[in-house]
Scaffold this active site. Structure first.
Site, mmCIF file in Angstrom:
data_model
loop_
_atom_site.group_PDB
_atom_site.id
_atom_site.type_symbol
_atom_site.label_atom_id
_atom_site.label_comp_id
_atom_site.label_asym_id
_atom_site.label_seq_id
_atom_site.Cartn_x
_atom_site.Cartn_y
_atom_site.Cartn_z
ATOM 1 N N GLU A 26 0.857 -1.194 0.000
ATOM 2 C CA GLU A 26 0.000 0.000 0.000
ATOM 3 C C GLU A 26 0.889 1.238 0.000
ATOM 4 O OE1 GLU A 26 -2.889 0.002 3.161
ATOM 5 O OE2 GLU A 26 -3.645 1.992 2.634
ATOM 6 N N ASN A 71 -6.736 1.499 2.803
ATOM 7 C CA ASN A 71 -7.433 2.768 3.038
ATOM 8 C C ASN A 71 -6.980 3.837 2.052
ATOM 9 O OD1 ASN A 71 -8.602 1.488 5.232
ATOM 10 N ND2 ASN A 71 -7.174 2.343 6.717
ATOM 11 N N ASN A 171 -12.273 -0.706 -0.853
ATOM 12 C CA ASN A 171 -11.616 -1.275 0.330
ATOM 13 C C ASN A 171 -12.399 -0.916 1.589
ATOM 14 O OD1 ASN A 171 -9.115 -2.334 1.810
ATOM 15 N ND2 ASN A 171 -9.320 -0.296 2.693
ATOM 16 N N GLU A 172 -12.725 -1.914 2.386
ATOM 17 C CA GLU A 172 -13.331 -1.719 3.719
ATOM 18 C C GLU A 172 -14.395 -0.622 3.707
ATOM 19 O OE1 GLU A 172 -10.179 -1.333 6.650
ATOM 20 O OE2 GLU A 172 -9.648 -3.449 6.436
ATOM 21 N N TYR A 243 -6.869 -8.756 11.652
ATOM 22 C CA TYR A 243 -5.553 -8.602 12.289
ATOM 23 C C TYR A 243 -5.664 -9.076 13.729
ATOM 24 C CZ TYR A 243 -4.405 -5.679 8.257
ATOM 25 O OH TYR A 243 -4.178 -5.219 6.985
ATOM 26 N N GLU A 291 -6.501 -9.250 3.560
ATOM 27 C CA GLU A 291 -5.640 -8.629 4.581
ATOM 28 C C GLU A 291 -5.669 -9.518 5.812
ATOM 29 O OE1 GLU A 291 -6.025 -4.451 5.546
ATOM 30 O OE2 GLU A 291 -6.657 -3.992 3.504
HETATM 31 O O1 AHR Z 1 -3.071 -2.833 6.153
HETATM 32 C C1 AHR Z 1 -3.278 -1.642 6.851
HETATM 33 C C2 AHR Z 1 -4.712 -1.137 6.748
HETATM 34 O O2 AHR Z 1 -5.563 -2.008 7.447
HETATM 35 C C3 AHR Z 1 -5.302 -1.081 5.372
HETATM 36 O O3 AHR Z 1 -5.010 0.106 4.710
HETATM 37 C C4 AHR Z 1 -6.780 -1.159 5.638
HETATM 38 O O4 AHR Z 1 -7.493 -1.741 4.580
HETATM 39 C C5 AHR Z 1 -6.881 -1.939 6.928
HETATM 40 O O5 AHR Z 1 -7.704 -1.320 7.836
#
Ligand code: AHR
Length: 539
Positions: A26, A71, A171-172, A243, A291
């Site tokens: 990114e 993001n 994205n998201e 995550y 992700e």
């Molecule tokens: O990978 C870091 C960020 O985590 C990314 O930009 C976003 O998609 C997610 O929230």
């Protein structure tokens, strides 16, 4: 402690898609600037690509890299990143509150990906922009020529189309942090109409719709249900992001992350299949876990950065050995769901929550999490097998019962897609690889596996990844403090690994026995004698 596993050639989960070992770059922090691209660095080649980084990316055999966000993409104007560098604008990146110089852009990334030997998964901006910018971008990238956007590409010195197949529709988009957040209904319609326009430009595209940003979102899984209700037949994959962190410093809970990932995947599959049934559709929706990683070390320091700098150090988690164990467990969870998860991206690849780190002036180095990802990428391609595991378990507040043993097995041999892709389709026999984590902090585990359907077996290699200090890290000054060891087998040790030990796995007939150290990641590579096409023994 004892554990038993039954493996059989006939118990299959599904073919592992090579894109399960993807990653992500990114425009964030030092992923691009000072990461993959650093003109003037002693290791940079003519275009400014760092050769030391490229070498490590190639070592990981990353098949696909998602780009340019994240993001970042939700307020990104792709047109700023092409054409003569001197006329590209500097822009405020609202996602990370930095300044984007645009000196590295789309065509540079495509050239970098070619050098890295990887495919690109491109994301379009559905935050501040929409159908028009997306269809123009596909035309710029994939149309041969003779039109406004394809000729613009040609005028930028790129005669041949890039031929990008895989695209993320935003994205998201459920996240309040996202520039241009949408409701599920707004996004579902926008995703469907954008997909339609992009496919009119290039019918060969594979498209990924946004699922929830993570399982804990209050709108999960209603978001998935509504979005898919609106675009089910138009998209090919639904995304998942997750995550994990050890914020309470509780290794038992932390190692349960893969149980959480598995239940997240199963919930998304159930939601997709509900929509499939409601629509009487013949298509099963596949998943893109685009992700995933451990991310928590830099949470607080990243809140206090000065805004609008260029390529600040952001999300530069330095990973411990225990983080690597969790990454290993997460990879096992992905392999166990290989029938539905066809794409996955370790987020991210360089400097930003990454297996590869750089420092200006020094050679790139491997973080602790590099190794389980490497092993899975090298030896986890083929058919994922459905293991029957018997081990004890322990209770966790967050994930319920967690088995002491986390394990997966992948067969790669004649007849599997992985072997055909590697040009090894005619090799006699094949390779069966077992990935196993002993979650016990105190007890070694005596693992007995009975392995049916493959004929006589031979141990090619046993790799153990363990460390007395769970918080041990690699650094630029001490890059080999935490590395795996070859502990047995006839295959020998690869350069850069710890000394070859004795012991490791043993086989007698169809029985494998191996002792797994407390808190260890293990890779046991077996050569199988039987050619699965002919049934003939070859050892
Ligand atoms: O990978 C870091 C960020 O985590 C990314 O930009 C976003 O998609 C997610 O929230």
């Amino acid at each position: 402690m004892k554990a038993r596993v039954r493996i059989d050639r006939d118990y299959r989960i599904g073919e592992v898609d090579r894109r399960l070992f993807g990653s992500f770059i990114e425009h964030l922090g030092r992923a691009v600037y000072g990461g993959i691209y650093e003109p003037g660095h002693p290791f940079a080649e003519g275009r400014g690509f760092r050769r030391d980084v490229l070498d490590l990316v190639r070592e990981l055999k990353v098949p696909v890299v998602r780009y340019p966000g994240g993001n970042f993409v939700s307020s990104f104007d792709w047109e700023d990143s092409v054409g003569p560098v001197e006329s590209r604008p500097r822009r405020l990146d609202l996602a990370w509150r930095t300044t984007e110089p645009n000196t590295f852009g789309l065509n540079e990334f495509m050239a970098w990906a070619k050098e890295a030997g990887t495919e690109v998964m491109m994301a379009v901006n559905l935050g501040t922009r929409g159908i028009d910018a997306a269809r123009n971008l596909v035309e710029y990238c994939n149309h041969p020529g003779g039109t406004r956007w394809s000729d613009l590409r040609r005028s930028h010195g790129v005669a041949d189309p890039h031929g990008i197949r895989l695209w993320c529709l935003g994205n998201e988009m459920d996240g309040p942090w996202q520039v241009g957040q949408k409701s599920a209904a707004e996004y579902g319609i926008l995703a469907r109409e954008t997909a339609k326009a992009m496919r009119l430009v290039d019918p060969g595209l594979e498209l990924v719709a946004c699922g929830s940003s993570f399982q804990g979102m209050p709108t999960f899984p209603a978001w998935e249900a509504t979005v898919l209700d609106l675009c089910y037949e138009t998209v090919d994959y639904l995304s998942l992001h997750s995550y994990y962190g050890n914020r309470s410093d509780n290794i038992g809970e932390f190692l349960g992350a893969s149980v959480g990932m598995d239940s997240f995947i199963k919930s998304v599959v159930a939601t997709c299949d509900h929509v499939k049934a409601a629509k009487r559709s013949k298509k099963s929706m596949m998943l893109s876990f685009d992700e995933w990683n451990v991310w928590f070390h830099t949470d607080s320091e990243d809140r206090h950065r000065d805004p609008w700098t260029v390529a600040p150090s952001l999300l530069e988690d330095v990973y411990t050995f225990e983080d690597a164990l969790v990454v290993g467990c997460l990879i096992i969870a992905l392999l166990k769901n290989a029938d539905r998860v066809k794409i996955a991206c370790l987020a991210q690849l360089v400097n930003v929550i990454a297996p590869i780190m750089t420092e200006t002036g020094a050679a790139a180095w491997r973080q602790t999490i590099f190794y389980p990802f490497l092993h899975a990428s090298l030896y986890g391609r083929g058919v994922s097998l459905d293991l029957r595991v018997e081990s004890g378990s322990y209770a966790s507040a967050k994930y319920g019962e967690i088995p002491w043993l986390e394990a997966a097995a992948v067969f790669s041999g004649s007849g599997t897609a992985a072997a055909v892709a590697d040009g090894a389709a005619d090799l006699p026999g094949g390779e069966l690889t077992i990935f196993a984590v002993n979650r016990s902090p105190t007890e070694a585990m005596d693992l007995e596996a009975s392995i049916g359907g493959y004929g006589p077996l031979r141990v090619l290699e046993s790799i153990e990844y363990a460390h007395p200090d769970l918080k041990a890290v690699n650094t630029a000054a001490n890059p080999d403090r935490v590395i795996p060891r070859h502990v047995g087998g006839t295959g020998g040790g690869a350069a850069g690994y710890g000394a070859v030990g004795s012991g490791g796995a043993r086989v007698e007939g169809k029985r494998l026995s191996v002792r797994l150290s407390p808190l260890s990641w293990n890779v046991i590579r077996l050569q199988t004698a039987k050619d699965v096409r002919t049934g003939g023994d070859t050892l």
